[in-house]
Design an enzyme around this catalytic site. Structure first.
Site, PDB file in Angstrom:
ATOM      1  N   HIS A  88      -3.282  16.746  84.158  1.00 27.86           N
ATOM      2  CA  HIS A  88      -4.174  15.683  85.099  1.00 27.86           C
ATOM      3  C   HIS A  88      -3.010  14.794  85.726  1.00 27.86           C
ATOM      4  O   HIS A  88      -1.531  14.984  85.362  1.00 27.86           O
ATOM      5  CB  HIS A  88      -4.682  15.012  83.986  1.00 27.86           C
ATOM      6  CG  HIS A  88      -4.017  14.154  83.166  1.00 27.86           C
ATOM      7  ND1 HIS A  88      -3.252  14.809  81.934  1.00 27.86           N
ATOM      8  CD2 HIS A  88      -3.807  12.839  83.080  1.00 27.86           C
ATOM      9  CE1 HIS A  88      -2.759  13.775  81.428  1.00 27.86           C
ATOM     10  NE2 HIS A  88      -2.785  12.514  82.003  1.00 27.86           N
TER      11      HIS A  88
ATOM     12  N   HIS B 205       1.981  11.134  89.210  1.00 27.90           N
ATOM     13  CA  HIS B 205       2.777  12.303  88.723  1.00 27.90           C
ATOM     14  C   HIS B 205       1.951  12.950  87.829  1.00 27.90           C
ATOM     15  O   HIS B 205       0.774  12.649  87.081  1.00 27.90           O
ATOM     16  CB  HIS B 205       3.790  11.550  87.697  1.00 27.90           C
ATOM     17  CG  HIS B 205       3.593  10.903  86.716  1.00 27.90           C
ATOM     18  ND1 HIS B 205       3.124   9.577  86.512  1.00 27.90           N
ATOM     19  CD2 HIS B 205       3.588  11.313  85.392  1.00 27.90           C
ATOM     20  CE1 HIS B 205       2.747   9.117  85.135  1.00 27.90           C
ATOM     21  NE2 HIS B 205       3.005  10.444  84.319  1.00 27.90           N
TER      22      HIS B 205
HETATM   23  P1  ATP Z   1       0.421  11.781  74.039  1.00 23.25           P
HETATM   24  O1  ATP Z   1       0.561   9.937  74.145  1.00 23.25           O
HETATM   25  O2  ATP Z   1      -0.295  12.371  72.598  1.00 23.25           O
HETATM   26  O3  ATP Z   1       1.785  12.430  74.005  1.00 23.25           O
HETATM   27  P2  ATP Z   1      -0.586  11.428  76.502  1.00 23.25           P
HETATM   28  O4  ATP Z   1       0.407  10.269  76.808  1.00 23.25           O
HETATM   29  O5  ATP Z   1      -0.897  12.417  77.509  1.00 23.25           O
HETATM   30  O6  ATP Z   1      -0.377  12.177  75.129  1.00 23.25           O
HETATM   31  P3  ATP Z   1      -2.431   9.031  76.131  1.00 23.25           P
HETATM   32  O7  ATP Z   1      -1.440   8.236  75.478  1.00 23.25           O
HETATM   33  O8  ATP Z   1      -3.501   9.049  75.671  1.00 23.25           O
HETATM   34  O9  ATP Z   1      -2.072  10.379  76.178  1.00 23.25           O
HETATM   35  O10 ATP Z   1      -2.429   8.654  77.718  1.00 23.25           O
HETATM   36  C1  ATP Z   1      -3.569   9.311  78.560  1.00 23.25           C
HETATM   37  C2  ATP Z   1      -2.899   9.452  79.971  1.00 23.25           C
HETATM   38  O11 ATP Z   1      -2.636   7.939  80.266  1.00 23.25           O
HETATM   39  C3  ATP Z   1      -1.629  10.000  80.117  1.00 23.25           C
HETATM   40  O12 ATP Z   1      -1.481  10.379  81.599  1.00 23.25           O
HETATM   41  C4  ATP Z   1      -0.582   8.884  80.024  1.00 23.25           C
HETATM   42  O13 ATP Z   1       0.550   9.260  80.927  1.00 23.25           O
HETATM   43  C5  ATP Z   1      -1.277   7.813  80.724  1.00 23.25           C
HETATM   44  N1  ATP Z   1      -0.862   6.438  79.969  1.00 23.25           N
HETATM   45  C6  ATP Z   1      -0.787   6.380  78.702  1.00 23.25           C
HETATM   46  N2  ATP Z   1      -0.435   4.905  78.452  1.00 23.25           N
HETATM   47  C7  ATP Z   1      -0.194   4.372  79.659  1.00 23.25           C
HETATM   48  C8  ATP Z   1       0.024   3.098  80.219  1.00 23.25           C
HETATM   49  N3  ATP Z   1       0.364   2.233  79.390  1.00 23.25           N
HETATM   50  N4  ATP Z   1       0.166   2.899  81.355  1.00 23.25           N
HETATM   51  C9  ATP Z   1      -0.170   3.886  82.347  1.00 23.25           C
HETATM   52  N5  ATP Z   1      -0.512   5.187  81.916  1.00 23.25           N
HETATM   53  C10 ATP Z   1      -0.774   5.448  80.817  1.00 23.25           C
END
Ligand code: ATP
Ligand code: MG
Length: 176
Positions: free
Chosen positions: A42, A123
């Site tokens: 995504h 990205h």
């Molecule tokens: P995991 O944390 O389990 O490795 P993940 O990072 O894909 O997986 P989430 O942390 O729930 O899952 O994040 C969901 C999406 O939001 C991802 O695309 C992640 O890069 C983005 N994301 C998470 N935290 C932030 C943030 N603080 N600012 C911007 N984007 C974020």
């Protein structure tokens, strides 16, 4: 876990056949690291973090008000953040992508929802904890983007799962 809240983000879900093609290409690079599951590919537009369930109706109605034309995303850049995250991105992000992310962000901020102020960096995450960027990779993937969606990020025994709560169509594409 908080039953009254969801970890939310707006994103573009990579269409299944394109996601298969991308992860097959990634796997052929034979890099070290933790691969992102094909079903999870995504591109995040805006990350909201934990939000109370009571906020959902507001989020759904404000997303419906965002009016941006459909666009084509050409993924032709392979990069690696210092965190070790390997990702695909467009070398030239289309204006409509920027407008969509910014439009959502502005609408959320206007509604009083707190967002972090990290600038938007389009990205598509491919591999975590990747030790190096391959020198000779030349990706070229075309993604016609016609919808965006709101997702809840949930943990399962198999890692993160993104549950789509609702999607919205973009406006018909503008002729060039
Ligand atoms: P995991 O944390 O389990 O490795 P993940 O990072 O894909 O997986 P989430 O942390 O729930 O899952 O994040 C969901 C999406 O939001 C991802 O695309 C992640 O890069 C983005 N994301 C998470 N935290 C932030 C943030 N603080 N600012 C911007 N984007 C974020
Ligand atoms: Mg995360």
């Amino acid at each position: 876990m908080n039953d009254d809240a969801l970890r939310l983000f707006f994103a573009l879900r990579c269409p299944p056949r394109l996601a298969e093609a991308i992860t097959t290409w990634r796997d052929d690079l034979q890099l070290q690291g933790r691969p992102v599951a094909t079903a999870n590919l995504h591109l995040t537009l805006v990350f909201l973090g934990q939000q109370p369930l009571t906020q959902l109706p507001t989020l759904l109605s404000l997303a419906a008000s965002v009016q941006v034309p459909a666009f084509d995303l050409h993924l032709d850049h392979l990069g690696r953040f210092n965190s070790g995250l390997l990702y695909l991105a467009p070398n030239q992000p289309p204006e409509a992508l920027q407008d969509l992310a910014q439009g959502l962000r502005d609408t959320l901020l206007d509604t009083g929802i707190n967002l972090d102020d990290r600038p938007f960096r389009a990205h598509l995450s491919l591999l975590r904890r990747c030790p190096r960027l391959p020198a000779d990779a030349t990706p070229s993937f075309d993604w016609p983007v016609s919808h965006f969606a709101l997702f809840a990020s949930e943990q399962s025994a198999h890692g993160s799962h993104y549950r789509q709560l609702q999607q919205w169509p973009l406006r018909p594409k503008e002729s060039p």
